[in-house]
Motif scaffolding. Structure first.
Motif, mmCIF file in Angstrom:
data_model
loop_
_atom_site.group_PDB
_atom_site.id
_atom_site.type_symbol
_atom_site.label_atom_id
_atom_site.label_comp_id
_atom_site.label_asym_id
_atom_site.label_seq_id
_atom_site.Cartn_x
_atom_site.Cartn_y
_atom_site.Cartn_z
ATOM 1 N N PRO A 74 0.815 -1.258 -0.001
ATOM 2 C CA PRO A 74 -0.016 0.011 -0.097
ATOM 3 C C PRO A 74 0.737 1.183 0.017
ATOM 4 C CG PRO A 74 -0.173 -1.101 2.149
ATOM 5 C CD PRO A 74 0.748 -2.033 1.230
ATOM 6 N N GLU A 75 2.011 1.275 0.390
ATOM 7 C CA GLU A 75 2.897 2.475 0.327
ATOM 8 C C GLU A 75 3.402 2.878 -1.109
ATOM 9 O OE1 GLU A 75 5.888 -1.090 0.262
ATOM 10 O OE2 GLU A 75 3.734 -0.847 1.198
ATOM 11 N N VAL A 76 3.217 1.791 -1.929
ATOM 12 C CA VAL A 76 3.735 2.095 -3.369
ATOM 13 C C VAL A 76 2.532 3.074 -4.114
ATOM 14 C CG1 VAL A 76 4.270 0.953 -5.797
ATOM 15 C CG2 VAL A 76 4.996 0.021 -3.381
ATOM 16 N N ALA A 77 3.021 4.116 -4.829
ATOM 17 C CA ALA A 77 1.954 4.658 -5.400
ATOM 18 C C ALA A 77 1.942 4.231 -6.815
ATOM 19 C CB ALA A 77 2.277 6.411 -5.728
ATOM 20 N N VAL A 78 0.749 4.081 -7.312
ATOM 21 C CA VAL A 78 0.325 3.447 -8.863
ATOM 22 C C VAL A 78 -0.081 4.813 -9.500
ATOM 23 C CG1 VAL A 78 -0.903 1.906 -10.327
ATOM 24 C CG2 VAL A 78 -0.184 1.232 -8.122
ATOM 25 N N VAL A 79 0.511 4.856 -10.687
ATOM 26 C CA VAL A 79 0.045 6.049 -11.487
ATOM 27 C C VAL A 79 -0.413 5.493 -13.047
ATOM 28 C CG1 VAL A 79 0.589 7.997 -13.061
ATOM 29 C CG2 VAL A 79 1.404 7.771 -10.689
ATOM 30 N N ILE A 80 -1.543 5.765 -13.349
ATOM 31 C CA ILE A 80 -2.053 4.726 -14.582
ATOM 32 C C ILE A 80 -1.661 5.559 -15.920
ATOM 33 C CG2 ILE A 80 -4.336 4.330 -16.055
ATOM 34 C CD1 ILE A 80 -3.861 2.621 -13.505
ATOM 35 N N LEU A 81 -1.206 5.021 -17.148
ATOM 36 C CA LEU A 81 -0.949 5.484 -18.395
ATOM 37 C C LEU A 81 -1.936 5.072 -19.269
ATOM 38 C CD1 LEU A 81 2.059 4.571 -16.930
ATOM 39 C CD2 LEU A 81 2.640 5.959 -19.183
ATOM 40 N N THR A 82 -2.573 5.957 -19.977
ATOM 41 C CA THR A 82 -3.713 5.774 -20.992
ATOM 42 C C THR A 82 -3.612 6.735 -22.075
ATOM 43 O OG1 THR A 82 -6.239 5.642 -21.095
ATOM 44 C CG2 THR A 82 -5.565 7.289 -19.654
ATOM 45 N N ASN A 83 -4.131 6.086 -23.108
ATOM 46 C CA ASN A 83 -4.438 6.719 -24.516
ATOM 47 C C ASN A 83 -5.415 7.824 -24.373
ATOM 48 O OD1 ASN A 83 -2.021 5.958 -26.104
ATOM 49 N ND2 ASN A 83 -2.930 3.750 -26.087
ATOM 50 N N GLY A 97 -7.439 2.380 -6.377
ATOM 51 C CA GLY A 97 -6.645 2.850 -5.400
ATOM 52 C C GLY A 97 -5.234 3.685 -6.253
ATOM 53 N N ALA A 98 -5.641 3.828 -7.355
ATOM 54 C CA ALA A 98 -4.312 4.509 -8.245
ATOM 55 C C ALA A 98 -4.376 5.765 -7.589
ATOM 56 C CB ALA A 98 -4.815 4.356 -9.745
ATOM 57 N N ALA A 99 -3.158 6.413 -7.760
ATOM 58 C CA ALA A 99 -2.758 7.821 -7.425
ATOM 59 C C ALA A 99 -3.472 8.788 -8.408
ATOM 60 C CB ALA A 99 -1.417 8.089 -7.087
ATOM 61 N N GLY A 100 -3.670 8.329 -9.887
ATOM 62 C CA GLY A 100 -4.377 9.104 -10.671
ATOM 63 C C GLY A 100 -3.574 8.562 -12.046
ATOM 64 N N TYR A 101 -3.530 9.535 -13.227
ATOM 65 C CA TYR A 101 -3.106 9.014 -14.303
ATOM 66 C C TYR A 101 -2.658 10.181 -15.301
ATOM 67 C CZ TYR A 101 -7.079 11.197 -16.952
ATOM 68 O OH TYR A 101 -7.907 12.293 -17.582
ATOM 69 N N LEU A 102 -1.497 9.719 -16.156
ATOM 70 C CA LEU A 102 -0.929 10.414 -17.342
ATOM 71 C C LEU A 102 -1.376 9.977 -18.570
ATOM 72 C CD1 LEU A 102 2.727 10.424 -15.843
ATOM 73 C CD2 LEU A 102 0.848 12.382 -15.587
ATOM 74 N N LEU A 103 -1.572 10.853 -19.546
ATOM 75 C CA LEU A 103 -1.754 10.435 -20.928
ATOM 76 C C LEU A 103 -0.397 9.901 -21.409
ATOM 77 C CD1 LEU A 103 -4.369 13.321 -21.902
ATOM 78 C CD2 LEU A 103 -4.853 10.989 -21.073
ATOM 79 N N LYS A 104 -0.619 9.060 -22.437
ATOM 80 C CA LYS A 104 0.745 8.440 -22.895
ATOM 81 C C LYS A 104 1.312 9.783 -23.842
ATOM 82 C CE LYS A 104 0.124 3.412 -22.785
ATOM 83 N NZ LYS A 104 0.199 2.406 -23.372
ATOM 84 N N ASP A 105 0.553 10.668 -24.450
ATOM 85 C CA ASP A 105 1.052 11.680 -25.176
ATOM 86 C C ASP A 105 1.617 12.855 -24.401
ATOM 87 O OD1 ASP A 105 -1.195 12.840 -24.135
ATOM 88 O OD2 ASP A 105 -1.995 13.291 -26.219
ATOM 89 N N SER A 106 1.434 12.465 -22.835
ATOM 90 C CA SER A 106 2.497 13.698 -21.966
ATOM 91 C C SER A 106 3.954 14.007 -22.436
ATOM 92 C CB SER A 106 2.243 13.145 -20.606
ATOM 93 O OG SER A 106 1.008 13.044 -20.002
ATOM 94 N N THR A 107 4.260 14.947 -22.129
ATOM 95 C CA THR A 107 5.889 15.306 -22.543
ATOM 96 C C THR A 107 6.694 14.710 -21.276
ATOM 97 O OG1 THR A 107 5.753 17.216 -21.005
ATOM 98 C CG2 THR A 107 5.175 17.490 -23.276
ATOM 99 N N VAL A 108 7.777 14.456 -21.488
ATOM 100 C CA VAL A 108 8.592 13.755 -20.759
ATOM 101 C C VAL A 108 8.960 14.432 -19.373
ATOM 102 C CG1 VAL A 108 11.197 13.114 -20.153
ATOM 103 C CG2 VAL A 108 10.276 12.958 -22.520
ATOM 104 N N SER A 109 8.818 15.891 -19.467
ATOM 105 C CA SER A 109 8.915 16.472 -18.090
ATOM 106 C C SER A 109 7.687 16.243 -17.250
ATOM 107 C CB SER A 109 9.064 18.060 -18.474
ATOM 108 O OG SER A 109 8.049 18.712 -19.232
ATOM 109 N N GLU A 110 6.453 16.183 -18.015
ATOM 110 C CA GLU A 110 5.148 16.103 -17.291
ATOM 111 C C GLU A 110 5.194 14.705 -16.608
ATOM 112 O OE1 GLU A 110 2.284 18.811 -20.123
ATOM 113 O OE2 GLU A 110 2.512 16.514 -20.503
ATOM 114 N N VAL A 111 5.838 13.714 -17.397
ATOM 115 C CA VAL A 111 5.733 12.303 -16.747
ATOM 116 C C VAL A 111 6.800 12.262 -15.558
ATOM 117 C CG1 VAL A 111 6.470 9.955 -17.021
ATOM 118 C CG2 VAL A 111 5.290 11.140 -18.942
ATOM 119 N N GLN A 112 7.809 12.961 -15.670
ATOM 120 C CA GLN A 112 8.830 13.099 -14.506
ATOM 121 C C GLN A 112 8.068 13.646 -13.490
ATOM 122 O OE1 GLN A 112 12.164 14.822 -16.696
ATOM 123 N NE2 GLN A 112 12.907 12.567 -16.912
ATOM 124 N N ARG A 113 7.548 15.053 -13.502
ATOM 125 C CA ARG A 113 6.875 15.618 -12.528
ATOM 126 C C ARG A 113 5.923 14.790 -11.869
ATOM 127 N NH1 ARG A 113 7.056 19.858 -16.183
ATOM 128 N NH2 ARG A 113 4.847 19.917 -16.671
#
Length: 220
Positions: A74-83, A97-113
């Motif tokens: 439970p201490e591990v944060a899960v971030v979904i990637l979706t198209n 329980g996922a912390a949220g999601y990122l789109l697969k077309d996000s920029t590298v800096s957005e993914v890292q942030r």
């Protein structure tokens, strides 16, 4: 150093994302996996801080893997990637329980942030995306709404106000300005509220607040 596991069944995307994430000085990819089951095994073996999780995979999909990871680590944060921004799997994943999601077309800096934010326990959805996502839930079903209202009934007045504004998509800083309180105070109220609500992250708290109609109370 934030430890990351990347889970995706497309090898080119998986290895490419792993390389891009690993390029950041403060991020360390400690494992990759080609499906949800292998992703869970990688989490158990590697104990990362954050998992970047694809949704549609063989053997075990992203929702099932998220549920299992939240159970065993439970201490591990899960971030979904979706198209897709309105992918039909996103809301169930957040409820799982996922912390949220990122789109697969996000920029590298957005993914890292996004990874850094998840590691710190912050929301992975931008305020605008949060509002659109919550809107896509539609009117809450009677049973779910009743359950949500019963759960938020345990909150103090200030905790209720914080969760209500969170459910509209505001960040901690924006909530602090709206309620005329310091940002650390907002974080404290939110932490206490999450314990009372029985949720593990702010995205789940926002969805629960939405189901309970707290944003409408604030508007009134």
């Amino acid at each position: 150093m934030t430890r990351v596991v990347v889970v995706d069944d497309e090898s080119l995307f998986r290895e490419g994302m792993a390389a891009l994430v690993d390029a950041a000085d403060d991020l360390d990819v400690v494992g990759t996996a080609a499906n949800g089951r292998l992703g869970v095994e990688a989490v158990i073996a590697r104990r990362p801080d954050v998992v970047l999780m694809d949704m549609q995979m063989p053997v075990m999909n992203g929702i099932e893997a998220t549920q299992e990871i939240r159970r065993v680590a439970p201490e591990v944060a899960v971030v979904i990637l979706t198209n897709f921004q309105y992918d039909e799997y996103v809301v169930p994943a957040l409820r799982a329980g996922a912390a949220g999601y990122l789109l697969k077309d996000s920029t590298v800096s957005e993914v890292q942030r996004g990874i850094r934010a998840a590691a710190e326990g912050d929301a992975m959805l931008s305020p605008a995306v949060t509002r659109r996502l919550l809107d896509s839930l539609g009117p809450a079903m009677t049973t779910r709404q009743a359950e949500a209202r019963a759960r938020v009934g345990e909150l103090s007045e200030r905790e209720r106000a914080v969760v209500g504004l969170l459910a509209t998509g505001l960040s901690n800083a924006e909530i602090a300005r709206a309620l005329y309180m310091a940002e650390p105070t907002v974080k404290t109220h939110l932490t206490h509220a999450m314990v009372k609500l029985g949720v593990t992250n702010r995205t789940q708290a926002a969805i629960l607040g939405h189901d309970a109609g707290l944003p409408d109370e604030g508007a009134g």
